[in-house]
Design a protein around this motif. Structure first.
Motif, mmCIF file in Angstrom:
data_model
loop_
_atom_site.group_PDB
_atom_site.id
_atom_site.type_symbol
_atom_site.label_atom_id
_atom_site.label_comp_id
_atom_site.label_asym_id
_atom_site.label_seq_id
_atom_site.Cartn_x
_atom_site.Cartn_y
_atom_site.Cartn_z
ATOM 1 N N SER A 1 53.787 60.172 78.919
ATOM 2 C CA SER A 1 52.501 60.238 78.219
ATOM 3 C C SER A 1 52.436 59.327 76.994
ATOM 4 C CB SER A 1 52.226 61.684 77.786
ATOM 5 O OG SER A 1 53.119 62.089 76.748
ATOM 6 N N ARG A 2 53.581 58.761 76.572
ATOM 7 C CA ARG A 2 53.600 57.907 75.397
ATOM 8 C C ARG A 2 54.396 56.630 75.687
ATOM 9 N NH1 ARG A 2 54.971 61.723 70.127
ATOM 10 N NH2 ARG A 2 53.816 63.599 70.760
ATOM 11 N N THR A 3 54.199 55.634 74.827
ATOM 12 C CA THR A 3 54.943 54.382 74.962
ATOM 13 C C THR A 3 56.334 54.530 74.346
ATOM 14 O OG1 THR A 3 54.230 53.478 72.845
ATOM 15 C CG2 THR A 3 52.781 53.092 74.757
ATOM 16 N N ALA A 4 57.191 53.567 74.645
ATOM 17 C CA ALA A 4 58.534 53.575 74.071
ATOM 18 C C ALA A 4 58.482 53.507 72.551
ATOM 19 C CB ALA A 4 59.341 52.407 74.639
ATOM 20 N N ASP A 5 57.604 52.689 72.008
ATOM 21 C CA ASP A 5 57.506 52.567 70.554
ATOM 22 C C ASP A 5 56.995 53.842 69.904
ATOM 23 O OD1 ASP A 5 58.550 50.038 70.447
ATOM 24 O OD2 ASP A 5 56.607 49.015 70.426
ATOM 25 N N GLU A 6 56.194 54.594 70.628
ATOM 26 C CA GLU A 6 55.745 55.881 70.095
ATOM 27 C C GLU A 6 56.877 56.898 70.105
ATOM 28 O OE1 GLU A 6 50.981 56.023 71.175
ATOM 29 O OE2 GLU A 6 52.426 56.302 72.812
ATOM 30 N N TRP A 7 57.720 56.843 71.119
ATOM 31 C CA TRP A 7 58.827 57.794 71.208
ATOM 32 C C TRP A 7 59.984 57.432 70.284
ATOM 33 C CZ3 TRP A 7 58.087 62.380 72.577
ATOM 34 C CH2 TRP A 7 57.318 62.740 73.689
ATOM 35 N N ARG A 8 60.149 56.165 69.989
ATOM 36 C CA ARG A 8 61.344 55.719 69.265
ATOM 37 C C ARG A 8 61.577 56.480 67.958
ATOM 38 N NH1 ARG A 8 63.642 50.983 70.666
ATOM 39 N NH2 ARG A 8 61.625 50.237 71.464
ATOM 40 N N PRO A 9 60.603 56.555 67.043
ATOM 41 C CA PRO A 9 60.860 57.273 65.785
ATOM 42 C C PRO A 9 61.035 58.777 65.983
ATOM 43 C CG PRO A 9 58.554 56.586 65.925
ATOM 44 C CD PRO A 9 59.255 55.928 67.048
ATOM 45 N N VAL A 10 60.369 59.325 66.978
ATOM 46 C CA VAL A 10 60.494 60.760 67.257
ATOM 47 C C VAL A 10 61.919 61.095 67.674
ATOM 48 C CG1 VAL A 10 59.708 62.631 68.770
ATOM 49 C CG2 VAL A 10 58.060 60.954 67.909
ATOM 50 N N LEU A 11 62.459 60.292 68.586
ATOM 51 C CA LEU A 11 63.808 60.546 69.095
ATOM 52 C C LEU A 11 64.866 60.236 68.045
ATOM 53 C CD1 LEU A 11 63.292 59.045 72.663
ATOM 54 C CD2 LEU A 11 63.292 61.464 72.007
ATOM 55 N N ALA A 12 64.639 59.205 67.250
ATOM 56 C CA ALA A 12 65.592 58.863 66.191
ATOM 57 C C ALA A 12 65.683 59.990 65.171
ATOM 58 C CB ALA A 12 65.183 57.560 65.517
ATOM 59 N N ALA A 13 64.546 60.560 64.819
ATOM 60 C CA ALA A 13 64.536 61.654 63.841
ATOM 61 C C ALA A 13 65.224 62.895 64.387
ATOM 62 C CB ALA A 13 63.095 61.969 63.438
ATOM 63 N N ALA A 14 65.125 63.125 65.702
ATOM 64 C CA ALA A 14 65.731 64.311 66.306
ATOM 65 C C ALA A 14 67.250 64.201 66.403
ATOM 66 C CB ALA A 14 65.143 64.529 67.696
ATOM 67 N N ASP A 15 67.789 62.966 66.405
ATOM 68 C CA ASP A 15 69.238 62.738 66.467
ATOM 69 C C ASP A 15 69.866 63.576 67.579
ATOM 70 O OD1 ASP A 15 71.700 61.668 65.771
ATOM 71 O OD2 ASP A 15 72.100 63.223 64.273
ATOM 72 N N CYS A 16 69.394 63.353 68.819
ATOM 73 C CA CYS A 16 69.728 64.254 69.921
ATOM 74 C C CYS A 16 70.363 63.566 71.122
ATOM 75 C CB CYS A 16 68.465 65.003 70.354
ATOM 76 S SG CYS A 16 67.089 63.909 70.819
ATOM 77 N N CYS A 17 70.972 62.405 70.930
ATOM 78 C CA CYS A 17 71.604 61.653 72.027
ATOM 79 C C CYS A 17 70.579 61.187 73.050
ATOM 80 C CB CYS A 17 72.686 62.485 72.723
ATOM 81 S SG CYS A 17 74.033 62.995 71.652
ATOM 82 N N VAL A 18 69.395 60.836 72.574
ATOM 83 C CA VAL A 18 68.347 60.304 73.442
ATOM 84 C C VAL A 18 67.814 59.029 72.791
ATOM 85 C CG1 VAL A 18 66.179 60.756 74.634
ATOM 86 C CG2 VAL A 18 67.766 62.643 74.193
ATOM 87 N N THR A 19 67.819 57.930 73.549
ATOM 88 C CA THR A 19 67.468 56.631 72.989
ATOM 89 C C THR A 19 66.574 55.852 73.945
ATOM 90 O OG1 THR A 19 69.527 55.764 73.915
ATOM 91 C CG2 THR A 19 69.566 56.401 71.601
ATOM 92 N N ILE A 20 66.001 54.773 73.441
ATOM 93 C CA ILE A 20 65.195 53.880 74.270
ATOM 94 C C ILE A 20 66.115 52.816 74.873
ATOM 95 C CG2 ILE A 20 63.246 52.284 74.314
ATOM 96 C CD1 ILE A 20 62.481 55.175 73.638
ATOM 97 N N MET A 21 65.981 52.591 76.176
ATOM 98 C CA MET A 21 66.782 51.563 76.839
ATOM 99 C C MET A 21 66.420 50.197 76.290
ATOM 100 S SD MET A 21 66.931 50.563 80.916
ATOM 101 C CE MET A 21 67.312 52.231 81.430
ATOM 102 N N ALA A 22 67.452 49.425 75.947
ATOM 103 C CA ALA A 22 67.254 48.071 75.444
ATOM 104 C C ALA A 22 67.500 47.055 76.550
ATOM 105 C CB ALA A 22 68.210 47.793 74.282
ATOM 106 N N THR A 23 66.767 45.964 76.518
ATOM 107 C CA THR A 23 67.107 44.847 77.392
ATOM 108 C C THR A 23 68.335 44.149 76.805
ATOM 109 O OG1 THR A 23 65.778 43.224 76.194
ATOM 110 C CG2 THR A 23 64.672 44.506 77.931
ATOM 111 N N LEU A 24 68.968 43.290 77.583
ATOM 112 C CA LEU A 24 70.132 42.569 77.079
ATOM 113 C C LEU A 24 69.748 41.701 75.883
ATOM 114 C CD1 LEU A 24 73.116 41.943 77.382
ATOM 115 C CD2 LEU A 24 72.521 40.197 79.078
ATOM 116 N N GLU A 25 68.588 41.055 75.946
ATOM 117 C CA GLU A 25 68.147 40.219 74.822
ATOM 118 C C GLU A 25 67.920 41.055 73.574
ATOM 119 O OE1 GLU A 25 65.679 36.479 76.413
ATOM 120 O OE2 GLU A 25 64.895 38.400 77.126
ATOM 121 N N GLU A 26 67.348 42.238 73.736
ATOM 122 C CA GLU A 26 67.140 43.125 72.593
ATOM 123 C C GLU A 26 68.480 43.567 72.005
ATOM 124 O OE1 GLU A 26 62.870 45.162 73.934
ATOM 125 O OE2 GLU A 26 64.779 46.062 74.566
ATOM 126 N N ALA A 27 69.440 43.855 72.879
ATOM 127 C CA ALA A 27 70.756 44.279 72.401
ATOM 128 C C ALA A 27 71.445 43.178 71.611
ATOM 129 C CB ALA A 27 71.620 44.711 73.580
#
Length: 368
Positions: free
Chosen positions: A288-314
């Motif tokens: 229901s949301r984009t990766a950028d919308e989820w990113r700060p939510v998941l980071a704040a939760a500190d719950c071993c859940v992250t957004i998959m990065a492309t190799l270039e992003e990594a």
């Protein structure tokens, strides 16, 4: 001085498993002489090119020297014998029996140099019914049951993104056992023959499934094991914009933090009741949301859940750059450089950062 300074390695290998193993030895200070057939090993011809050279060959052979020998020529074989007499380590990747037919099997070489550590890397090992079979990574993970744990949907099976058998079954066990053999040689003064079978190592990677099967008598089927798709806590969930959330919230505290962060209905939080229903509910929420919308939510939760990065992003991630993973360089024939391949050698053992080491020029090594 580096840990392996003063050691001489003769590298008879091609492609990935052996060259990566000897690269690691070179990165820790060993002198590596790559023995190549006339015309060079096949990876020299692989695309894409870097400064006129194969980019992958350049990365895997940084800092080695090349010696061209025709092992079917008696004159060239005679030239090799002085090197064998003073070498510390030999790594070969032929099928079983080939080095023996060429006159350089373990028994023959040991007679010349009993301190030599002789490492043979093959798909199926030096013995057993499959020993002479040809194969590549996909065959090895397929034969050992590892791939069957989750090959993807039957109508669109997925080729794994990593050469697990080559690296984790070939390269890493070779390096580990060579180092153990060096330590043993310190005690005994004797070398040994290491039989590294890439398939053997694949069973280690099925540890969770093997434990379940041996304990219950029922081995997990496709996607059934907890760590291969059987749990909503260890899944990849698509976002609204076609990116992915990597969920590894296995422990209860992380699972509760994750489900609270995404607003999962309380009736689905206990995934032990109906795992499929929980997975479907989480899938719907994440989509229901984009990766950028989820990113700060998941980071704040500190719950071993992250957004998959492309190799270039990594590669742009300041964490990896800050750790110096890409600070070492490979230099092409013209002096042009690119980042060297990151390898799991501790920085203090690997040598100075920023030093550009050359791609080995075919046949540039000298016998002495």
């Amino acid at each position: 001085m580096q840990p392996l300074s003063g050691l001489l390695v003769l590298d008879f290998t091609t492609l990935l498993p052996g060259p990566l193993a000897t690269l690691m030895l070179a990165e820790a200070g060993a002198e590596v002489i790559k023995i190549e057939r006339p015309g060079g090993e096949e990876m020299r011809h692989y695309e894409p090119r870097f400064d006129g050279e194969s980019a992958m060959f350049a990365q895997l052979n940084r800092g080695k020297t090349s010696l061209v020998l025709d092992l079917k020529s008696a004159a060239d074989c005679a030239k090799l014998k002085p090197l064998l007499a003073r070498a510390d380590i030999l790594v070969e990747q032929f099928r079983p029996g080939v080095m023996t037919r060429l006159g350089f099997g373990y028994d023959a070489v040991r007679a010349v140099n009993p301190k030599l550590i002789y490492c043979s890397i093959t798909g199926y090992g030096q013995s057993g019914p499959r020993a002479a079979e040809a194969g590549h990574d996909l065959n090895y993970i397929g034969h050992t049951g590892l791939l069957a744990l989750n090959p993807g949907p039957p109508d669109r099976p997925v080729v794994p993104p990593a050469l697990v058998a080559d690296i984790a079954g070939g390269t890493l066990p070779a390096v580990m056992n060579i180092l153990l053999a060096l330590r043993q040689r310190d005690h005994t003064g004797e070398g040994c023959h290491l039989d590294i079978a890439m398939t053997d190592g694949m069973f280690t990677f099925a540890s969770h499934a093997l434990a379940a099967g041996h304990a219950t008598g029922q081995f997990p089927g496709m996607g059934g094991a907890r760590l291969s798709g059987g749990s909503p806590r260890y899944q990849i969930y698509p976002t609204r914009d076609g990116k992915f959330v990597c969920c590894a919230a296995l422990e209860q505290k992380f699972w509760e933090a994750f489900t609270e962060a995404i607003g999962l209905d309380a009736k689905f939080v206990d995934d032990g009741r109906d795992a499929a229903a929980t997975k479907a509910a989480v899938t719907s929420l994440i989509a229901s949301r984009t990766a950028d919308e989820w990113r700060p939510v998941l980071a704040a939760a500190d719950c071993c859940v992250t957004i998959m990065a492309t190799l270039e992003e990594a590669l742009r991630d300041p964490h990896f750059a800050g750790r110096g993973l890409f600070a070492h360089k490979v230099a092409g024939p013209s002096g042009k450089t690119m980042p060297a391949l990151p390898v799991p050698i501790a920085p203090g053992f690997r040598g100075a950062r920023g030093v550009a080491k050359a791609v080995p020029k075919l046949g540039a090594g000298e016998l002495n």
